[in-house]
Design an enzyme around this catalytic site. Structure first.
Site, PDB file in Angstrom:
ATOM      1  N   SER A 117       0.842  -1.196   0.000  1.00  0.00           N
ATOM      2  CA  SER A 117       0.000   0.000   0.000  1.00  0.00           C
ATOM      3  C   SER A 117       0.876   1.244   0.000  1.00  0.00           C
ATOM      4  CB  SER A 117      -0.902   0.018   1.239  1.00  0.00           C
ATOM      5  OG  SER A 117      -1.608   1.246   1.340  1.00  0.00           O
ATOM      6  N   TYR A 126      -2.676  -1.092  10.162  1.00  0.00           N
ATOM      7  CA  TYR A 126      -2.676  -1.331   8.715  1.00  0.00           C
ATOM      8  C   TYR A 126      -1.399  -0.793   8.078  1.00  0.00           C
ATOM      9  CZ  TYR A 126      -4.144  -1.160   3.816  1.00  0.00           C
ATOM     10  OH  TYR A 126      -4.215  -1.315   2.449  1.00  0.00           O
TER      11      TYR A 126
END
Length: 736
Positions: free
Chosen positions: A604, A617
């Protein structure tokens, strides 16, 4: 009710003619209908095998006069699936006139240059600019007098055709109704031979084609259909009576020598050896596998006569063009020998098979023969386990399996009534390496970029994974759709299969009886489950080439801004450890195959951008970034490992349910109403994220899929250990 009483009764074929339906069709429609119902019964003809025709009067577009037109199944078609466009149309009178042209040539004769040249003349007889290429069997249909002609490849008829005393048996079984022609390569000479045979045998309405099949005809299409079925039925009845008299299943193929392993054990062993075997047969080009372990194939591979019959090879040309001159029979004893012994015997058998094939080519080749093709076997027979068939894609490997199933049935029938014989090697070679066959291969379109490859997409049930699956199959890949949500994975696999078709092959047992996509449930945090999933992939396709892991999890902080400890563990377990578990288990298969592959992880842009509200995350994705680099080293040089780093993919993403979208809109003070539909809310958030990027465009799952496609192809073949960002241009995430 009266019509039903008049319907013929058959025990060995299905009678499917429906007068009510047939009467609604025009002449070409009736031919298509007849072809479809003949092709739908595997006992009548094999996939892609045989052809049908009708001679019909049509209005000539040039003269306006009525002319006789031969409609015949075109080159490369399949009766079961054929439509109107699969039939070629030719002026019948011009086809007949070709006989004079052929007779005028000085070098005529079977396999002569003149005979091959006639194939090129068929195009000059085309009616109404029909683009469908004509079949090599066109003269057979044109030169026989019947207005409707069926040329079929039924196992029962081929069993007679492949018997040592075929001509005698034909007379005994069919009397004057069926004449006989010895083996001749399909073409103009065979058409002329059939014309002369019909003239010599006026009572005949069919011809047995030695070591090939049969052809039948009549002036009425329904009568022709019923004649075809009746002759197959008669052959089947004769064989079954002899078969039972000789002891039936108990003594077929010389009786059993080995016993089948239990199904669970069979599948475990097959899953273990298939990747290795795939690597071996893919020495030149990659192959896709199909396993067959039903009762009939096991009865054959376990039998005493299997080695002898397998070595003889197949008889029907349709069969050995797929199965090669003969299969590889592996003399493994399932009751006494272990898996390691099987691996050694496979290695030895494949090496010997290649040498034998090279000898066959050297012995039979002509001065103008095409170069030797792939010498690896396309059919492997193993006692106790069954058959493994190989092809360039799943459909072709299933056809290969189907054709050897047919060959086994042919051998069963021939051995029951006589002695099975195969084509002489030179005749087989002259079909396999026929210049016209080579020309057909050369005309085939180029293979797609991911043809012959299997890609596992983890997270294929939604979002980026679903889009990636669709992007890769578009380029020829076979797709394994894996998701925690099996229903979602099945939906993606169904979309792919509905769009691209199941293929024309019908072979395969269990999950191997599949098409271009399958669906499997998968939890990447469960190592045993991962192994089981990879084993299922091996059973379905023989192995795999690439893995794209798009699955991930985002756990938002609670109202106090904290993330519970168990959610931290869950986040790292899925986003980091899960990818490692998949890579570690897949590495065993990659090493067994010895074929280069790709692993693409999903990281990401958040891995490089620190911010509030996504601590677990973001740090898990930072760890995933480094996992890419570590795995690139661990799996080199066989496997390239790279990552795709998306950012703010809102539309179509399972990670942005309605409540998260609303939370994000509130967080960024974006005006919205609770009553707005989800699509409207998603669009607002997507546009907000887009406005933060340099490209000012919303980022979609399709944008991400393009990166996965790029990384599993050879376009970046020298790139490994890298992260490709697809974030629209977030300057905060620039590498530094």
């Amino acid at each position: 009710m009266e019509a039903n009483l008049q319907t013929p009764t058959f025990n060995h074929v299905h009678y499917k003619w429906d007068d009510t339906h047939a009467e609604t069709l025009d002449p070409l429609g009736r031919l298509v209908y007849r072809s479809n119902i003949l092709g739908s019964d595997q006992r009548i003809t094999n996939t892609g095998g045989g052809n049908t025709s009708s001679k019909v009067f049509e209005t000539d577009p040039l003269t306006g006069r009525q002319v006789e037109v031969l409609w015949v199944k075109g080159s490369g078609g399949d009766l079961r699936t054929s439509k109107r466009e699969n039939f070629s149309s030719l002026y019948q009178d011009k086809l007949i006139e070709l006989q004079d042209l052929y007779a005028s040539k000085p070098d005529t004769g079977l396999k002569s240059p003149a005979e091959d040249q006639m194939v090129g003349m068929y195009a000059h007889t085309t009616f109404n600019l029909n683009p469908r290429p004509s079949s090599i069997d066109t003269p057979l249909h044109s030169f026989l007098s019947g207005r409707h002609v069926d040329h079929m490849h039924p196992n029962s008829i081929i069993a007679i055709a492949a018997s040592k005393n075929c001509e005698k048996l034909t007379k005994e079984i069919f009397g004057d109704e069926m004449a006989y022609v010895p083996w001749m390569r399909p073409g103009f000479e065979l058409g002329l031979a059939m014309k002369h045979i019909e003239a010599k045998h006026p009572a005949a309405r069919a011809i047995m084609m030695g070591q090939h099949g049969f052809i039948s005809w009549d002036d009425d299409d329904k009568t022709c259909y019923e004649l075809t079925l009746r002759l197959i039925e008669k052959a089947s009845e004769f064989i079954e009576q002899k078969y039972q008299a000789n002891g039936g299943d108990a003594s077929v193929f010389g009786g059993p020598k080995y016993q089948s392993l239990p199904e669970t054990e069979r599948r475990q062993i097959l899953a273990s050896i298939l990747p290795y075997l795939r690597g071996q047969v893919s020495e030149q080009k990659r192959f896709i596998g199909t396993i067959q372990d039903d009762e009939k194939i096991l009865r054959f591979v376990n039998s005493s006569d299997a080695p002898r019959l397998a070595d003889l090879g197949t008889s029907c040309p349709d069969h050995f063009l797929r199965t090669k001159i003969k299969p590889l029979y592996v003399p493994w004893n399932p009751q006494k020998e272990d898996l390691e012994t099987l691996r050694k015997k496979l290695a030895k058998g494949i090496a010997e098979y290649r040498k034998d094939y090279e000898k066959y080519y050297s012995k039979c080749k002509h001065a103008n023969s095409p170069a030797m093709r792939d010498p690896n076997p396309t059919v492997v027979l193993i006692p106790g386990l069954g058959m493994i068939a190989w092809g360039k894609d799943k459909s072709e490997s299933r056809v290969t399996a189907e054709f050897y199933n047919c060959a086994v049935e042919v051998m069963r029938g021939a051995e029951a009534i006589d002695t099975y014989i195969s084509l002489p090697q030179q005749e087989a070679f002259d079909i396999e390496y026929w210049l016209l066959e080579e020309a057909k291969l050369q005309r085939m379109p180029a293979e797609k970029e991911l043809a012959r490859q299997v890609v596992i997409v983890v997270g294929a049930g939604s979002g980026i994974g679903k889009q990636t699956a669709h992007r890769l199959v578009k380029e020829g890949a076979h797709i394994v759709c894996v998701d925690m949500n099996l229903g979602a994975a099945q939906a993606t696999a169904k979309e792919i299969t509905d769009q691209y078709g199941l293929g024309i092959g019908v072979g395969g047992s269990g999950i191997s009886n599949c098409g271009p996509a399958i669906a499997l449930q998968g939890d990447i945090t469960n190592r045993a489950g991962i192994r089981a999933m990879l084993d299922e992939v091996a059973l379905a396709y023989g192995g795999f080439d690439h893995i794209c892991i798009t699955a991930g999890i985002f756990v938002p902080s609670d109202t106090t801004g904290h993330i519970p400890d168990d959610k931290w563990a869950l986040t790292f377990n899925i986003n980091v450890a899960g990818s490692y578990f998949v890579a570690d288990e897949a590495a065993k298969t990659w090493r067994d195959q010895g074929l280069q592959g790709n692993l693409v992880l999903t990281t990401s842009a958040n891995a490089a951008v620190a911010k509030k509200g996504s601590l677990a995350y973001d740090t898990s994705k930072a760890a995933a970034n480094h996992l890419v680099r570590e795995l690139a080293i661990e799996l080199s040089p066989l496997v390239r490992v790279n990552g795709v780093a998306p950012a703010t993919v809102v539309s179509g993403s399972a990670m942005f349910p309605r409540d998260r979208v609303i939370g994000s809109l509130a967080k960024y003070n974006i005006p919205f109403k609770e009553s707005e539909d989800t699509a409207s809310l998603v669009e607002k958030l997507a546009q907000f994220y887009a406005d933060r990027t340099l490209t000012k465009s919303p980022i979609t799952p399709a944008d991400q899929a393009e990166a996965y496609f790029l990384l599993v192809t050879q376009r970046l073949s020298k790139t490994t250990g890298q992260i490709i960002t697809v974030d629209g241009g977030l300057h905060e995430a620039f590498l530094r």
